[in-house]
Design a protein around this motif. Structure first.
Motif, PDB file in Angstrom:
ATOM      1  N   ASN A   8      -5.407   0.874  -2.840  1.00 53.23           N
ATOM      2  CA  ASN A   8      -4.457   1.960  -3.014  1.00 53.23           C
ATOM      3  C   ASN A   8      -3.151   1.611  -2.294  1.00 53.23           C
ATOM      4  OD1 ASN A   8      -2.983   4.371  -2.436  1.00 53.23           O
ATOM      5  ND2 ASN A   8      -4.818   5.556  -2.899  1.00 53.23           N
ATOM      6  N   PRO A   9      -2.026   1.586  -3.000  1.00 52.69           N
ATOM      7  CA  PRO A   9      -0.739   1.240  -2.371  1.00 52.69           C
ATOM      8  C   PRO A   9      -0.376   2.143  -1.192  1.00 52.69           C
ATOM      9  CG  PRO A   9      -0.535   1.135  -4.733  1.00 52.69           C
ATOM     10  CD  PRO A   9      -1.873   1.757  -4.445  1.00 52.69           C
ATOM     11  N   ILE A  35       9.718   2.973  -2.971  1.00 53.65           N
ATOM     12  CA  ILE A  35       8.999   1.830  -3.547  1.00 53.65           C
ATOM     13  C   ILE A  35       8.639   2.130  -5.003  1.00 53.65           C
ATOM     14  CG2 ILE A  35       6.860   0.474  -3.451  1.00 53.65           C
ATOM     15  CD1 ILE A  35       7.027   0.817  -0.349  1.00 53.65           C
ATOM     16  N   ARG A  36       8.134   3.314  -5.248  1.00 56.54           N
ATOM     17  CA  ARG A  36       7.764   3.712  -6.610  1.00 56.54           C
ATOM     18  C   ARG A  36       8.997   3.688  -7.525  1.00 56.54           C
ATOM     19  NH1 ARG A  36       5.189   8.208  -5.493  1.00 56.54           N
ATOM     20  NH2 ARG A  36       3.130   7.292  -5.588  1.00 56.54           N
ATOM     21  N   ILE A  72       9.385  -2.399   3.525  1.00 53.20           N
ATOM     22  CA  ILE A  72       9.200  -2.477   2.072  1.00 53.20           C
ATOM     23  C   ILE A  72       8.856  -3.914   1.668  1.00 53.20           C
ATOM     24  CG2 ILE A  72      10.337  -2.222  -0.172  1.00 53.20           C
ATOM     25  CD1 ILE A  72      11.929   0.131   1.127  1.00 53.20           C
ATOM     26  N   ALA A  73       9.526  -4.888   2.250  1.00 54.96           N
ATOM     27  CA  ALA A  73       9.208  -6.296   1.964  1.00 54.96           C
ATOM     28  C   ALA A  73       7.790  -6.626   2.418  1.00 54.96           C
ATOM     29  CB  ALA A  73      10.220  -7.213   2.644  1.00 54.96           C
ATOM     30  N   ASP A  74       7.393  -6.128   3.582  1.00 56.34           N
ATOM     31  CA  ASP A  74       6.022  -6.352   4.066  1.00 56.34           C
ATOM     32  C   ASP A  74       4.999  -5.756   3.102  1.00 56.34           C
ATOM     33  OD1 ASP A  74       7.037  -7.640   6.289  1.00 56.34           O
ATOM     34  OD2 ASP A  74       6.710  -5.946   7.649  1.00 56.34           O
ATOM     35  N   PHE A  75       5.350  -4.617   2.514  1.00 55.91           N
ATOM     36  CA  PHE A  75       4.475  -3.996   1.516  1.00 55.91           C
ATOM     37  C   PHE A  75       4.245  -4.974   0.359  1.00 55.91           C
ATOM     38  CE2 PHE A  75       4.202  -1.685  -2.531  1.00 55.91           C
ATOM     39  CZ  PHE A  75       3.067  -0.918  -2.319  1.00 55.91           C
ATOM     40  N   THR A  91      -1.235   0.950 -10.261  1.00 53.26           N
ATOM     41  CA  THR A  91      -2.140   1.355  -9.195  1.00 53.26           C
ATOM     42  C   THR A  91      -1.593   2.561  -8.440  1.00 53.26           C
ATOM     43  OG1 THR A  91      -2.826  -0.948  -8.963  1.00 53.26           O
ATOM     44  CG2 THR A  91      -3.433   0.523  -7.196  1.00 53.26           C
ATOM     45  N   MET A  92      -0.278   2.595  -8.236  1.00 50.61           N
ATOM     46  CA  MET A  92       0.351   3.730  -7.563  1.00 50.61           C
ATOM     47  C   MET A  92       0.196   4.999  -8.398  1.00 50.61           C
ATOM     48  SD  MET A  92       3.908   2.260  -6.054  1.00 50.61           S
ATOM     49  CE  MET A  92       4.107   3.115  -4.505  1.00 50.61           C
TER      50      MET A  92
END
Length: 95
Positions: A8-9, A35-36, A72-75, A91-92
């Motif tokens: 799950n994001p 992000i979405r 956000i980049a780490d995500f 998935t989101m």
């Protein structure tokens, strides 16, 4: 990795922001929404590895503080480099 196998994001992001200033609902939810929104605006075949590099370089979220861009980049770094924007978004949307 199929979208059914992807974590799950929201859980991924929660782990990344743990013990940071983004670890509160008033900062976490907008981050997840950003992000979405980014994923919805991109070509579906853009891969997580590329997204991570371009976000970190400031291509997206140019006016955003470095710490926010880095989260956000780490995500995106938490996904295999060949995971597509469409797969992450799917998935989101299902979680």
């Amino acid at each position: 990795m199929s979208t059914l196998e992807m974590p799950n994001p929201s859980d991924i992001l929660a782990e990344i922001v743990q013990n940071t200033c983004f670890d509160t609902p008033d900062r976490f939810d907008p981050l997840l929404n950003d992000i979405r929104s980014l994923l919805r605006s991109l070509a579906p075949d853009i891969m997580a590895g590329s997204l991570s590099k371009t976000v970190r370089a400031g291509v997206y979220f140019l006016r955003t503080a470095h710490s926010r861009r880095d989260v956000i980049a780490d995500f995106f770094d938490s996904y295999p480099v060949d995971t597509t924007a469409a797969e992450i978004l799917a998935t989101m949307e299902c979680s």
